[in-house]
Design a protein around this motif. Sequence first.
Motif, PDB file in Angstrom:
ATOM      1  N   GLY A   1       0.814  -1.207   0.000  1.00  0.00           N
ATOM      2  CA  GLY A   1       0.000   0.000   0.000  1.00  0.00           C
ATOM      3  C   GLY A   1       0.852   1.263   0.000  1.00  0.00           C
ATOM      4  O   GLY A   1       2.059   1.229   0.253  1.00  0.00           O
ATOM      5  N   GLY A   2       0.209   2.378  -0.309  1.00  0.00           N
ATOM      6  CA  GLY A   2       0.885   3.662  -0.238  1.00  0.00           C
ATOM      7  C   GLY A   2       1.700   4.047  -1.447  1.00  0.00           C
ATOM      8  O   GLY A   2       2.482   5.003  -1.391  1.00  0.00           O
ATOM      9  N   VAL A   3       1.546   3.319  -2.561  1.00  0.00           N
ATOM     10  CA  VAL A   3       2.332   3.636  -3.754  1.00  0.00           C
ATOM     11  C   VAL A   3       1.502   4.377  -4.814  1.00  0.00           C
ATOM     12  O   VAL A   3       1.981   4.623  -5.918  1.00  0.00           O
TER      13      VAL A   3
ATOM     14  N   MET B   1      -7.448  -3.194  -7.132  1.00  0.00           N
ATOM     15  CA  MET B   1      -7.239  -4.321  -6.230  1.00  0.00           C
ATOM     16  C   MET B   1      -6.676  -3.848  -4.891  1.00  0.00           C
ATOM     17  O   MET B   1      -6.012  -2.805  -4.822  1.00  0.00           O
ATOM     18  N   PRO B   2      -6.906  -4.615  -3.819  1.00  0.00           N
ATOM     19  CA  PRO B   2      -6.231  -4.291  -2.562  1.00  0.00           C
ATOM     20  C   PRO B   2      -4.741  -4.599  -2.691  1.00  0.00           C
ATOM     21  O   PRO B   2      -4.338  -5.390  -3.551  1.00  0.00           O
ATOM     22  N   PRO B   3      -3.914  -3.977  -1.865  1.00  0.00           N
ATOM     23  CA  PRO B   3      -2.476  -4.289  -1.935  1.00  0.00           C
ATOM     24  C   PRO B   3      -2.196  -5.711  -1.467  1.00  0.00           C
ATOM     25  O   PRO B   3      -2.966  -6.301  -0.714  1.00  0.00           O
ATOM     26  N   GLY B   4      -1.091  -6.258  -1.951  1.00  0.00           N
ATOM     27  CA  GLY B   4      -0.688  -7.584  -1.508  1.00  0.00           C
ATOM     28  C   GLY B   4      -1.075  -8.685  -2.476  1.00  0.00           C
ATOM     29  O   GLY B   4      -1.472  -8.439  -3.622  1.00  0.00           O
TER      30      GLY B   4
ATOM     31  N   ILE C   1      12.180  -1.112  -1.515  1.00  0.00           N
ATOM     32  CA  ILE C   1      11.270  -1.888  -0.679  1.00  0.00           C
ATOM     33  C   ILE C   1       9.913  -2.079  -1.359  1.00  0.00           C
ATOM     34  O   ILE C   1       9.255  -3.102  -1.193  1.00  0.00           O
ATOM     35  N   ALA C   2       9.490  -1.082  -2.152  1.00  0.00           N
ATOM     36  CA  ALA C   2       8.236  -1.210  -2.902  1.00  0.00           C
ATOM     37  C   ALA C   2       8.406  -2.152  -4.086  1.00  0.00           C
ATOM     38  O   ALA C   2       7.494  -2.913  -4.433  1.00  0.00           O
ATOM     39  N   LEU C   3       9.575  -2.130  -4.699  1.00  0.00           N
ATOM     40  CA  LEU C   3       9.827  -2.967  -5.867  1.00  0.00           C
ATOM     41  C   LEU C   3       9.845  -4.452  -5.510  1.00  0.00           C
ATOM     42  O   LEU C   3       9.422  -5.295  -6.300  1.00  0.00           O
TER      43      LEU C   3
ATOM     44  N   GLU D   1       4.645 -11.780 -10.082  1.00  0.00           N
ATOM     45  CA  GLU D   1       4.816 -13.235 -10.135  1.00  0.00           C
ATOM     46  C   GLU D   1       3.518 -13.961  -9.780  1.00  0.00           C
ATOM     47  O   GLU D   1       3.225 -15.032 -10.322  1.00  0.00           O
ATOM     48  N   MET D   2       2.730 -13.386  -8.858  1.00  0.00           N
ATOM     49  CA  MET D   2       1.452 -14.008  -8.513  1.00  0.00           C
ATOM     50  C   MET D   2       0.531 -14.076  -9.726  1.00  0.00           C
ATOM     51  O   MET D   2      -0.082 -15.111 -10.001  1.00  0.00           O
TER      52      MET D   2
END
Length: 308
Positions: free
Chosen positions: A66-68, A173-176, A202-204, A212-213
Amino acid sequence: QSLALACRSRFSRTLLRKVPETADFNDSAGERALQERQRQHMARGLPKQKPIAGVKEVIVVASGKGGVGKSTTAVNLALGLMANDQSKSVGLLDADVYGPSVPKLMNLKGNPELTDKNLMRPLVNFGIPCMSMGFLVEEVAPIVWRGLMVMSAIEKLVRQVDWGNLDYLVIDMPPGTGDVQLSITQNIPIAGAVIVSTPQDIALLDARRGAEMFRKVNVPVLGLVQNMSVFQCPKCNHQTHIFGLDGAKELAQTLGVEMLGDIPLHLNIRETSDKGQPVVVSSPDSPEAEAYRRVAAAVVRRLAEHLR
């Protein structure tokens, strides 16, 4: 002690009788057969994908964390798709049940009305029909739900909405990479995914996990959007790469996907978003709006390439 030795001896003889000396535990053909059985077993357990009535193509906008600026990007992407081609109809679904942002970003309030078929009518602003959990709960009410309730809510937001006829449905979409992402990608045919990240390391890391998901669930990754790429001082025009330089571009090269565009870190984007007047519609001639429209054009081009 002698009794224990005798028992072990009998056990060993029994085991040897059941497993021939010539058994090869590393037999590659056996491993392949086992993998194929596992694949078939998993496929039987997966739900069959069912298109959303009236929707031609679904585009998911995702981020590893989140936060990006994912929701801001999703909103301006939807508006950019329509701005680039007025003949196209675009909808926006806020799938972030725990932290819905679309009502604020699109300046929408109120409860959806119901049709004669008991379907919810999306709320509309700037020509974009929108649906969000934020329309169904109080603005400041926390949503404290377990996974099954969230999955039920997502099913209702997707299936029990009268979307009409849409060329594109953009899903924020939600983060994660959790239950919601898997539920949506396994139940709905997705035309492609857009990954949003800042250039920060850290965001990358999380953006790569997100990409990948989608690959694992066979959703095409259309490309990456590098958000907050550069800050330009409004007084002296000096450019500062606060979150790093070209991190998302390097990740796109590593993953073998396209870089869809750069979005600057600009006060105009933040102010217009907070007012519920997205920059693509409130400042259409600004460089920031043009950046979002370029991303939208790149998304359409990538969708067309994928269909070939």
